[in-house]
Each structure stands twice: as C-alpha cells, then as structure tokens.
Design an enzyme around this catalytic site. Structure first.
Site, PDB file in Angstrom:
ATOM      1  N   GLU A   1      58.112  47.712  -9.334  1.00 49.43           N
ATOM      2  CA  GLU A   1      59.263  47.949 -10.222  1.00 49.43           C
ATOM      3  C   GLU A   1      60.516  47.207  -9.772  1.00 49.43           C
ATOM      4  OE1 GLU A   1      59.604  52.176 -10.819  1.00 49.43           O
ATOM      5  OE2 GLU A   1      57.887  52.175 -12.166  1.00 49.43           O
TER       6      GLU A   1
ATOM      7  N   LYS B   1      58.837  46.378  -4.453  1.00 48.06           N
ATOM      8  CA  LYS B   1      58.972  47.820  -4.229  1.00 48.06           C
ATOM      9  C   LYS B   1      57.658  48.415  -3.715  1.00 48.06           C
ATOM     10  CE  LYS B   1      60.164  52.108  -6.669  1.00 48.06           C
ATOM     11  NZ  LYS B   1      60.281  52.763  -7.976  1.00 48.06           N
TER      12      LYS B   1
HETATM   13  C1  BGC Z   1      56.892  54.266  -8.882  1.00 44.41           C
HETATM   14  C2  BGC Z   1      55.933  54.309 -10.041  1.00 44.41           C
HETATM   15  C3  BGC Z   1      55.354  55.711 -10.147  1.00 44.41           C
HETATM   16  C4  BGC Z   1      56.458  56.742 -10.258  1.00 44.41           C
HETATM   17  C5  BGC Z   1      55.932  58.158 -10.252  1.00 44.41           C
HETATM   18  C6  BGC Z   1      57.960  55.318  -9.087  1.00 44.41           C
HETATM   19  O1  BGC Z   1      58.821  55.319  -7.984  1.00 44.41           O
HETATM   20  O2  BGC Z   1      57.499  52.995  -8.765  1.00 44.41           O
HETATM   21  O3  BGC Z   1      54.890  53.381  -9.822  1.00 44.41           O
HETATM   22  O4  BGC Z   1      54.516  55.791 -11.242  1.00 44.41           O
HETATM   23  O5  BGC Z   1      57.332  56.588  -9.158  1.00 44.41           O
HETATM   24  O6  BGC Z   1      55.260  58.446  -9.071  1.00 44.41           O
END
Ligand code: BGC
Length: 781
Positions: free
Chosen positions: A488, A592
């Site tokens: 992300e 990330k």
């Molecule tokens: C992550 C996602 C994940 C979400 C819920 C976020 O911090 O980047 O990949 O789906 O958290 O766990």
C-alpha cells in the site's frame, strides 16, 4: 509494545499472573473468546476497569455516511461499522457496601489463564476491600463451539477470613459507553448508542433484551438464564429496563462459604425476522444451553478442541515461545472462523473493533490457507459467504464499467466500505485472492459439489472482471493498468506483478473449470469464445522485468523510482503512513508489505530458485513491514531461498505480533492474518509445503534454532503428519487411503498408516540480504 514478560511460556495455555492495568486493552484482545459467530473480549467480569468493552455478533453492523471533501463518481456513499452489541459478560459484585473494583482496596493475587485445549478463560483472584474484607473470586468463561449462539460463565465468590455480605448483579447491558477511539485510521469509528430498545424482560432468573440498529435495520436479541447455589441466606430478584436487564443475588458468606452462579447467555440477530421471532430464537437457544448445563458445555468444548488439535497441531522443539505462539495462533484463527457460517472472517476476528470490523483479502490470502488444511469446512463456509455477496460485487463491477464481479476491498455485508479508492477499489487483486482460495480449497479437499455450486461461479465472475479490466496491446501482451497491489505504499500502478500473476492463475482456473464442467459453464453463460479469451489473456500477461538488475519489477517502472531516504527516517517515524504523505510514499522505492515477495509464495511455479533469491535480495532492503501481513510472507521466501536464520526471525515477529503487541494496536483486536501467517511460515516456510495441483509438495528445512517441527494437515480426506528434523523428514499417513505427495520433486506414495523418511539436502549458502535501517525483524526473545 509490551516490554515486560506479560504471559508465561507454557505449551497449552496463556497465563497472566499479575494484572497490569496499563496493558488491559491489549490483554482483552489476547483473552478474547469467540466461535466466529459470537465474540466476547476478555473484559473483566465486573465490567470495569476496561480498555474497550466488546461483545460482537458476526455481521451485526451499523451504517454511516462516508464524508468526502471532494466526491467523485463511484465513491461508496455508506460506510459500515461493527457495533458493540449487548454485553452478557457483566457480573458485578458488592462486598459489604464496597464495589469489587480492582483499582481500589488491595489485590492480593490475580491470575487469568486462556486454556487452549479446554477453550475457556479462567480467572482467579483474591481481593481485600478498602474496608478490609477479603474475598476470592473465580470465574470460567466460554463461548461455545458446539452451540453457536451460546456463551456462558461460571462465577464464584468466597469469603476468606470474615463474614461478608455479598451482592452479585448479573446483567445484560446494551449501549455501553465506549472510550473515544485514538486518531489512528486502523481503529474503529465509534458510534454512540447504536441500539434502539425494542423489548426488555426479566422474570425469575431469566433476562432478555431485544434491540434494533437504527440504519442497517438489524434486530439483535440477547437472553440469559442462571443457576444459583449459595448458603441459606441467598435470595435473588430480577428487573429490566430499556438497556439493562439484571439478576440480583444477595447472600451472607461465612469464611470458606461460596456463592456460585452459572450464567448462560444466548444471542441471535436477523435482518428479516420479527421481534417475537428474534425473542423466541434467543429463548430457544438459551433453553438448549440450560438443558445441557454447565458441565456438558465444558465437556463439549473440550471434545471439539480435542478433535481439532488431533489433526491441526504443530509441535515445535527448540523454542518454547514459538511452540506456545503457534498454538495460540491456531486457537484464535479457529475462533475467528469455526462457526462463522456464511459470514465474513474480519481482519480482527471478533476480538475487537479495529478496522471497523471489516474483512479484507486477509481472509482468503492468510486465514483460509491455514483453515484449508486444518478445518476445511470453515473454508467452504467463508467462500459461500463471498458467493452470497455476488449480487453486490456484480453491481459494483457494472458501476465501474467492468464485467463480472468486483468484490470489495473492505466490507462487512458485501458492499465496498473503503472511502480511499487508491488503496481500496484499485486493489483489485482481492478478486484473484478469492479465486486462489477456491482453487486451493477444491484441490485440497476434492469437494466437487462445492466447485459446482459455488466455486465455479466465483472463478467465472472474477475471470470476467480481469478480462474486462485488462487489455491487449498492439503486440498482443495483456496489461492490467492502474491498479494497486498488496504493497500500500504504491498505488494506481501499471502491471503490478503480484496482481498480474494472480489474475493469470484466476483466468486459467476459470477456463479449466468451464472445460471440465460444461453444464455449469452453459448455465453461467460462458461460451468457447469467452473462455478462449481468458486463456489468451492469461498466456499473454505482461510481467515487468528489469534486465539490468536481473529482477522482476513490483510494477512497471518501480525499480527506476528514487529510493526512500531510509537513513533520514527515524525509528519513531514508522509506520510511515502516519508520518509521511502518501503522495511521497507512492513515488519512491519503499514497500509497506511483501508484494512481489508474496507473489513468489502464491505463484511459485513462475520463479526458479535463482530468480527467487535475486528478487528477494533486491526487495528486502526496501520493505519496512508497516503491515503485520508482511513478516509471514517474508519468512516463507527467506526459508525457500535458504536464509533460514532470517526466516526464523520473521516467524518470531509474526508469532509475537499480539503477544508482545509489536504494532502497538493489539488493543483494537488481534491481527488474525499475522496469527495465521505464523502457521503458514512454519508449514510452508520450514515445512516447504505447497499445493501443486492435486498433490502436496514439500521442501522442508529447519533453521538452527529449531531441532524439530511436526505438523498434521488434512488433505483429500486424509490426515498426513510431517515431522522435520535437521537432516531428515518423515511423512506418515495417519488416516485415510493411499496418498501421493512429493519430497524435493521426488514422488512418494504413502499407503495407509505408512511412514517414509527422506534426507534433507544441504542449503546453498548465499549472503543474507539487509533490511532498511531500524527495520530488522524483531527477534528480541
Ligand atoms: C494492510 C492491508 C490489510 C489491512 C487489514 C493494512 O494495513 O496494508 O493489506 O488488508 O491492513 O489487515
């Protein structure tokens, strides 16, 4: 982060023998009980002090408008938030005029034990009131795996050294006041008084409250019944109001005398049933629980877990902490999914309100692999839930101008709940993740019925999405542009390798399904031309590669970006998203969470050993692990590329994510994906297990810190045990007929009850890659 040793290290339980109010919110998550339908945080029986009171019913949520400063076409308008439903755990105690409140008086001793084999939370404490009266309180709590709507508490108070007058109030409480949430986007939007009262009742020892949510139109019922056992001077009465129903028991206890209460609580909810129907439903569930009685509920719980552990346990020699952590992880993942039954498995399970109770790709990519090999029925149910949301996913695809189904990035009831489209709607990979879970489940179980009635349609509708989302360029290559992969800290990128490889598998799986199921294909309106187009796209998928560096690109152009200035980033500036703007993260080489590295685990056939090692070495120094989902993927690829010590450090990090509160947000609920990832890192990392079409393939290898791991998996109706030592591995077929597997590419056929041992080849040494400064895995044990 919890810096002291909060919990003792024991193989089958989690014991806390000092109550530390500073970490109460975290311990409430860690001691949460759930069966996937009902969830109770580990709040103290008397309700206060608390970090976050939490009682959840899977699927019960409220809607709220999603505000945008600048709205745009296709932005979701309504958000969903899990709500704290009626609290049935509360048992307050008055000791000679003083409320039993551990913040006052003297706490002589306090112990809580989460028993992973019994499936209960036990508490024992001795407390002297400010007026000098000492009592011992014992409670045992369970959320039943066998009676899905039922939770229960056995509560005892004993006078220690003088006569005490005690009053016990056992309650159902709705609309509890909640602490305001911290300014962390990962916490929940707290809704005040989300439940409108519809009915309250108290009679004899029975209580009932029925409420309705204001906007989402859900009706929620809770009922309780009690047995009371105390000395002669024990009396009880009950009363109810809009938001509270209460049984009050008074008694006078001589030293050594006890007052015991057994409290049975039943929950039910519905979007369609009437008030009398929901009342009847909870009364009926309650009747079943009281009819069984406390000893039977406890015995059923034990039997359910004995069966689970007999085919799901992982044994670890060499690190007692990891042994405990992996069982803790298995237990909580089971709790999250066991009885969810056509509801989502949220990122926090039912242990807290973090991420608003939403389910993400976490379910299919991290949680379902574990459940596929340990509790496959729960996987079928979770995927049936996805299937039940197909109408919303089709509608979303149409709104976006696409074909097939576009499943939401985050949701409770099936519609898109993400207000941030660059890391929400654009994260289309969730569709391929769902398809991947379908393929894994069907390969591992051979459940043809599921493939026909559920799985096939999921494959077809997601394949349609990919075919319409991507396009062939003038040379014929198939591109998927402007999407967000797992990382992300990159967004709206062209040809994200993870997404493209997963979409490719999705398209091929759909094409294979329609070939092998012509009737279902016709019913779904797929003709030969359509499935040929899926194959063409799959075969032409573009995977970006940097020839100069000899590595795959996370997405086209990624390796050309400027590197993040890691040297200038202070340790307290992680997670980066809370300290730097996304626009800057998006245009730099900083990751990330495992993305290309994760693709090497989910699509192993695409990368040979050398390529895997080169890619891993390139991406490691860029990956900051600001998501708890990262460590387990990195553990698996570290193990497969021979960096066993590093893999071990990542396993430790995934395993201790919640036990040591490594991300400082365990208070909001457990990181269910990371817990599941602990299992995957051990089984797929050190066990080297992967599903190769219909067979399981193994390439086991242990780090020096561990002398043995042994795990059982369920596959094709058999139970297989794999026991890995430093230089050899033994495969044993514990139950079921002949099974073919492979060991480092060598086919092995195991007859019933047969064991076969094989040597483990040596690791080829390679220099261990670095991590960004301050981001080495947290192997502090
Ligand atoms: C992550 C996602 C994940 C979400 C819920 C976020 O911090 O980047 O990949 O789906 O958290 O766990």
């Amino acid at each position: 982060m919890i810096t002291h040793a909060s919990y003792g290290v024991e193989p089958w339980c989690l014991r806390e023998n000092v109550l530390n109010l500073d970490v109460l919110p975290q311990s409430e998550s860690v001691f949460a009980l759930s069966n996937g339908h009902v969830g109770w945080r580990g709040n103290l029986d008397e309700g206060e002090p608390h970090g976050l009171p939490g009682s959840y019913l899977n699927g019960v949520h409220e809607l709220h408008p999603l505000p945008y400063a600048e709205a745009g076409y296709g932005y979701p308008e309504s958000g969903q938030t899990v709500i704290n439903v009626t609290n049935g755990k509360v048992i307050r105690l008055l000791v000679d005029d003083e409320p039993f409140d551990l913040r006052y008086g003297r706490l002589v001793s306090h112990e809580r034990v989460l028993d992973l084999r019994e499936g209960v939370l036990r508490r024992t404490c001795e407390w002297t009131s400010p007026a000098g009266r000492t009592v011992r309180v014992r409670s045992t709590r369970l959320v039943s795996f066998t009676q899905r709507s039922v939770a229960a508490v056995a509560y005892e108070v004993e006078a220690v050294d003088s006569e005490v007058r005690v009053v016990v109030q056992s309650e159902l409480v709705a609309n509890e006041q909640l602490p305001t949430s911290p300014k962390d986007p990962r916490a929940a939007a707290v809704l005040e008084s989300p439940l409108a009262p519809e009915e309250h009742f108290a009679g004899g020892r029975r209580l009932r409250l029925v409420h309705a949510t204001r906007r989402s139109g859900l009706r929620v019922g809770a009922a309780a019944d009690h047995t009371v056992d105390g000395p002669d001077r024990t009396r009880s009465s009950s009363e109810s109001g809009d938001d509270i129903a209460r049984l009050t028991v008074t008694s006078v206890l001589e030293p050594g005398q006890r007052l015991r209460l057994e409290k049975f609580v039943a929950y039910g909810w519905s979007s369609t049933r009437s008030l009398p129907a929901v009342s009847d439903q909870v009364d009926a569930a309650l009747a079943a629980a009281t009819d069984a009685g406390w000893p039977a509920l406890v015995a059923e719980q034990r039997a359910y877990l004995d069966a689970f552990w007999s085919h799901a346990d992982v044994e670890v020699d060499g690190d007692e902490g990891i042994q405990q952590a992996v069982r803790f992880a298995l237990f909580h993942v089971l709790q999250a999914g066991a009885r969810a039954e056509q509801r989502a498995i949220p990122a926090k399970g039912l242990t807290g309100s973090g991420y608003d109770g939403h389910a993400f790709w976490d379910t299919e990519t991290f949680v379902l692999p574990l459940l596929t090999y340990t509790s496959p029925d729960a996987v079928a149910e979770a995927l049936r839930w996805r299937h039940s949301t197909l109408p919303a996913a089709r509608e979303r695809a149409a709104q976006l101008g696409l074909r097939g189904a576009a499943f939401p990035w985050r949701t409770i009831e099936g519609s898109e709940g993400s207000a941030y489209w660059p890391a929400g709607t654009a994260a289309f990979h969730v569709n391929a993740d769902i398809a991947d879970a379908v393929v894994r489940y069907v390969s591992a179980t051979g459940d043809g019925q599921f493939a026909r009635d559920t799985g096939g349609e999921l494959l077809v509708e997601t394949a349609r999405l990919w075919r319409s989302l991507g396009h062939h360029d003038v040379h014929g290559a198939f591109h998927i542009d402007g999407v967000t992969g797992p990382d992300e800290y990159s967004a709206i990128a062209d040809d994200n390798t993870y997404t493209n490889l997963m979409a490719r598998s999705n398209l091929l799986a759909a094409a294979e399904f329609v070939e092998s199921h012509p009737e279902q294909a016709a019913a779904l309106g797929v003709d030969e031309e359509e499935s040929a187009a899926w194959r063409d796209a799959a075969e032409a998928v573009h995977i970006p590669y940097n020839d100069d560096l000899g590595v795959h690109e996370q997405h086209t152009g990624f390796t050309r970006y400027q590197h993040w200035d890691f040297a200038a980033t202070r340790p307290d500036q992680y997670p980066l998203m809370l300290h730097f703007p996304y626009f800057d993260l998006y245009r730099k080489q900083v990751i990330k969470q495992a993305d290309l590295v994760l693709a090497m685990y989910t699509c192993p056939g695409f990368f040979d050993e050398e390529q895997l090692a080169r890619n891993f070495a390139y991406y490691e120094p860029l990956t900051v692990r600001d998501s708890s989902l990262s460590a387990c993927g990195q553990a698996i690829i570290a193990a497969r590329s021979g960096h066993l010590g590093l893999a071990y450090d990542y396993v430790v990090e995934a395993a201790l994510m919640d036990l040591d509160d490594l991300e400082n947000n365990t208070r909001d609920g457990l990181h269910i994906a990371s817990l599941a990832g602990t299992w995957t890192a051990l089984v797929a990392g050190f066990g080297g297990m992967r599903q190769d079409a219909d067979t399981l393939a193994f390439t086991p290898r242990l780090p020096q810190n561990l002398s043995r791991i042994a795990f059982n998996v369920q596959v094709l109706g058999r139970c297989l045990r794999v026991e890995v030592h430093a230089t050899a591995v033994t495969y044993t077929l514990l139950a079921g007929p002949e099974l073919s597997i492979s060991h480092y590419g060598e086919p092995l056929v195991l007859a019933a009850d047969e064991s076969r041992s094989r040597e483990i080849p040596d690791v080829r040494p390679r220099p261990t890659p670095d991590q960004p400064p301050h981001r080495r895995p947290n192997a502090h044990r």
